[in-house]
Design a protein around this motif. Sequence first.
Motif, PDB file in Angstrom:
ATOM      1  N   MET A  32       0.850  -1.190   0.000  1.00 26.95           N
ATOM      2  CA  MET A  32       0.000   0.000   0.000  1.00 26.95           C
ATOM      3  C   MET A  32       0.887   1.241   0.000  1.00 26.95           C
ATOM      4  N   ASN A  33       0.775   2.023  -1.043  1.00 28.54           N
ATOM      5  CA  ASN A  33       1.552   3.249  -1.179  1.00 28.54           C
ATOM      6  C   ASN A  33       0.631   4.462  -1.242  1.00 28.54           C
ATOM      7  N   SER A  34       1.204   5.622  -1.038  1.00 29.21           N
ATOM      8  CA  SER A  34       0.445   6.878  -1.081  1.00 29.21           C
ATOM      9  C   SER A  34      -0.822   6.778  -0.240  1.00 29.21           C
ATOM     10  N   LEU A  35      -0.660   6.291   0.960  1.00 32.90           N
ATOM     11  CA  LEU A  35      -1.815   6.061   1.831  1.00 32.90           C
ATOM     12  C   LEU A  35      -2.512   7.370   2.174  1.00 32.90           C
ATOM     13  N   GLU A  36      -3.822   7.272   2.278  1.00 39.10           N
ATOM     14  CA  GLU A  36      -4.673   8.422   2.583  1.00 39.10           C
ATOM     15  C   GLU A  36      -5.449   8.121   3.869  1.00 39.10           C
ATOM     16  N   ALA A  37      -5.926   9.172   4.493  1.00 38.69           N
ATOM     17  CA  ALA A  37      -6.708   8.992   5.720  1.00 38.69           C
ATOM     18  C   ALA A  37      -7.914   8.080   5.472  1.00 38.69           C
ATOM     19  N   GLU A  38      -8.449   8.138   4.270  1.00 39.65           N
ATOM     20  CA  GLU A  38      -9.621   7.322   3.924  1.00 39.65           C
ATOM     21  C   GLU A  38      -9.301   5.830   3.837  1.00 39.65           C
ATOM     22  N   ASP A  39      -8.032   5.494   3.853  1.00 35.43           N
ATOM     23  CA  ASP A  39      -7.639   4.083   3.838  1.00 35.43           C
ATOM     24  C   ASP A  39      -7.668   3.471   5.250  1.00 35.43           C
ATOM     25  N   THR A  40      -7.887   4.294   6.253  1.00 33.25           N
ATOM     26  CA  THR A  40      -7.943   3.800   7.619  1.00 33.25           C
ATOM     27  C   THR A  40      -9.076   2.805   7.780  1.00 33.25           C
ATOM     28  N   ALA A  41      -8.751   1.609   8.241  1.00 32.80           N
ATOM     29  CA  ALA A  41      -9.741   0.542   8.370  1.00 32.80           C
ATOM     30  C   ALA A  41      -9.069  -0.684   8.983  1.00 32.80           C
ATOM     31  N   VAL A  42      -9.894  -1.656   9.326  1.00 33.09           N
ATOM     32  CA  VAL A  42      -9.371  -2.984   9.642  1.00 33.09           C
ATOM     33  C   VAL A  42      -9.319  -3.758   8.327  1.00 33.09           C
ATOM     34  N   TYR A  43      -8.170  -4.307   8.026  1.00 35.27           N
ATOM     35  CA  TYR A  43      -7.966  -5.052   6.775  1.00 35.27           C
ATOM     36  C   TYR A  43      -8.029  -6.547   7.078  1.00 35.27           C
ATOM     37  N   TYR A  44      -8.845  -7.240   6.300  1.00 29.91           N
ATOM     38  CA  TYR A  44      -9.061  -8.673   6.494  1.00 29.91           C
ATOM     39  C   TYR A  44      -8.558  -9.452   5.280  1.00 29.91           C
ATOM     40  N   CYS A  45      -7.840 -10.490   5.556  1.00 34.02           N
ATOM     41  CA  CYS A  45      -7.439 -11.425   4.515  1.00 34.02           C
ATOM     42  C   CYS A  45      -8.596 -12.394   4.254  1.00 34.02           C
ATOM     43  N   HIS A  46      -8.742 -12.784   3.007  1.00 35.30           N
ATOM     44  CA  HIS A  46      -9.840 -13.672   2.609  1.00 35.30           C
ATOM     45  C   HIS A  46      -9.291 -14.661   1.593  1.00 35.30           C
ATOM     46  N   ALA A  47      -9.704 -15.921   1.733  1.00 35.70           N
ATOM     47  CA  ALA A  47      -9.191 -16.935   0.811  1.00 35.70           C
ATOM     48  C   ALA A  47     -10.245 -17.975   0.496  1.00 35.70           C
TER      49      ALA A  47
END
Length: 121
Positions: free
Chosen positions: A82-97
């Motif tokens: 993840m590059n050029s991160l923005e405040a709007e990217d703030t979240a809990v990130y979940y892996c899914h498979a």
Amino acid sequence: QVQLVESGGGLVQAGGSLRLSCAASGSIFSINVMGWYRQAPGKQRELVAASTSGGSTNYADSVKGRFTISRDNAKNTVYLEMNSLEAEDTAVYYCHAGVRTKGTIGITFHWGQGTQVTVSS
């Protein structure tokens, strides 16, 4: 039978970068698709990026050009750069498979426990 363990979240300033990792383990025969979702407070969980075993990738419009998903099939691991991160990217990130477990034919879907990404503006 299948576990997904994420790592790499944290706090970063706007414009910065983070790399998330997700390793799958257990009774795995093959992994059809691996990807990342995110959920911000008060919002629905949304797809960020996904990668199929055939090499196809899919990205949310909001992250195209900034995020890159990649896989190491030998390690059953997926990454999200993840590059050029923005405040709007703030979240809990979940892996899914989507996984085919040993001794079965069908695909079952699994979630990781989530990792927090916070981008300060």
